[in-house]
Design an enzyme around this catalytic site. Sequence first.
Site, PDB file in Angstrom:
ATOM      1  N   LYS A 150       1.341  10.838  13.400  1.00  0.00           N
ATOM      2  CA  LYS A 150       0.268  10.838  14.410  1.00  0.00           C
ATOM      3  C   LYS A 150       0.843  10.468  15.785  1.00  0.00           C
ATOM      4  O   LYS A 150       0.502  11.077  16.791  1.00  0.00           O
ATOM      5  CB  LYS A 150      -0.846   9.858  13.990  1.00  0.00           C
ATOM      6  CG  LYS A 150      -1.637  10.375  12.781  1.00  0.00           C
ATOM      7  CD  LYS A 150      -2.515   9.316  12.134  1.00  0.00           C
ATOM      8  CE  LYS A 150      -3.123   9.873  10.839  1.00  0.00           C
ATOM      9  NZ  LYS A 150      -3.897   8.880  10.079  1.00  0.00           N
ATOM     10  N   ASP A 193     -11.587   8.699  14.019  1.00  0.00           N
ATOM     11  CA  ASP A 193     -11.458   9.070  12.601  1.00  0.00           C
ATOM     12  C   ASP A 193     -12.806   9.532  12.041  1.00  0.00           C
ATOM     13  O   ASP A 193     -12.867  10.100  10.947  1.00  0.00           O
ATOM     14  CB  ASP A 193     -10.958   7.858  11.783  1.00  0.00           C
ATOM     15  CG  ASP A 193      -9.517   8.028  11.330  1.00  0.00           C
ATOM     16  OD1 ASP A 193      -9.028   9.173  11.323  1.00  0.00           O
ATOM     17  OD2 ASP A 193      -8.884   7.021  10.978  1.00  0.00           O
ATOM     18  N   GLN A 231      -5.393   2.569  10.030  1.00  0.00           N
ATOM     19  CA  GLN A 231      -4.870   3.339   8.909  1.00  0.00           C
ATOM     20  C   GLN A 231      -5.296   2.699   7.583  1.00  0.00           C
ATOM     21  O   GLN A 231      -5.099   1.508   7.367  1.00  0.00           O
ATOM     22  CB  GLN A 231      -3.330   3.422   9.000  1.00  0.00           C
ATOM     23  CG  GLN A 231      -2.689   4.300   7.952  1.00  0.00           C
ATOM     24  CD  GLN A 231      -3.039   5.787   8.104  1.00  0.00           C
ATOM     25  OE1 GLN A 231      -3.070   6.321   9.207  1.00  0.00           O
ATOM     26  NE2 GLN A 231      -3.312   6.446   6.984  1.00  0.00           N
TER      27      GLN A 231
END
Length: 293
Positions: free
Chosen positions: A52, A119, A96
């Site tokens: 990412k 997200d 994460q």
Amino acid sequence: MTIIDGKKVAQDILAEIAGEVEAIKAKGGKTPHLAAILVGNDGGSESYVASKIKACEKVGFKSTLLRFPDYVTEEKLLQAIANLNNDKDVDGFIVQLPLPRQINEHKVIESVLPQKDVDGFHPINVGRMVLNLPCYVSATPYGIVQLLERYHVPTSGKHCVVVGRSHIVGSPMSILMAKNTLLGNCTVTLCHSKTENLKSHTQKADILICALGSPEFVKADMVKEGAVVIDVGTTRVASTETKSGFKLQGDVKFDEVAPKCSFITPVPGGVGPMTIASLLKNTLLAAKKEIYS
Ligand code: NAP
């Protein structure tokens, strides 16, 4: 049979984003900024976050990585999230997953400001997605939708079977495919581990989306002739063929299923790269303040 090249589509999307970033900067605008919180040093999470960050560099985003040891307290993590929520330079950020046991994942997800939740995991973004309101759509389902779109896969009136009902993949995927939108209008069946006679459902799928995390679970006899098969599964399995000692395996037994398909995604190189491209697309939307204006 067409193999859907997620790597190529993701590169195209990243190039489009890079073009937009250049234009923003040329007009004197602020560089879009994605931050990531990484807890512990799980190999999978490390490599996802590294990809990412690398993608951010590629498109000209600023990125920040905040690392915490796996014994970090929930309080400390929530404080870091509050800081990112208040940081005017950060447009969007991710935490994460998975997180260590002492941390309540729901509490963490709900503490991210919906406006920065690129997200798309916050209940507000999930609710807005269900209600067809502007929102950040969770990156993996959003990536799949874009793959179907860019390959002009017809969806209207088709029977879509999704295997797996997780909050981040299967459930949102089933909602998106059933939507009354250009890409959608499917009749959707959502299967899970309690589904009886799974094969009888998958065999009826015009579009089969597999997100169960069970390597090579879907065999040729489970798939209809001419079906579109999207393989979300990425399980790390030991391998002597790679330097790292492992490789990623999908949920679909590719070699025997592919000849029956009209379209199929490979693993790797299918859905995976699209997840990152979609995360960056969401970050650009956050930087442009287009969703919550
Ligand atoms: P998850 O949270 O473990 O959910 C798995 C789902 O599959 C559950 O709903 C489970 O049913 C269902 N399931 C498991 N075994 C089954 C079986 N034998 N028959 C029918 N359904 C079954 O997994 P996830 O987070 O959704 O991830 C799924 C896979 O996608 C994993 O391999 C993950 O690594 C991968 N993934 C890839 C990307 C990417 O970017 N490519 C992104 C996210 C995830 P129950 O609900 O009944 O337990």
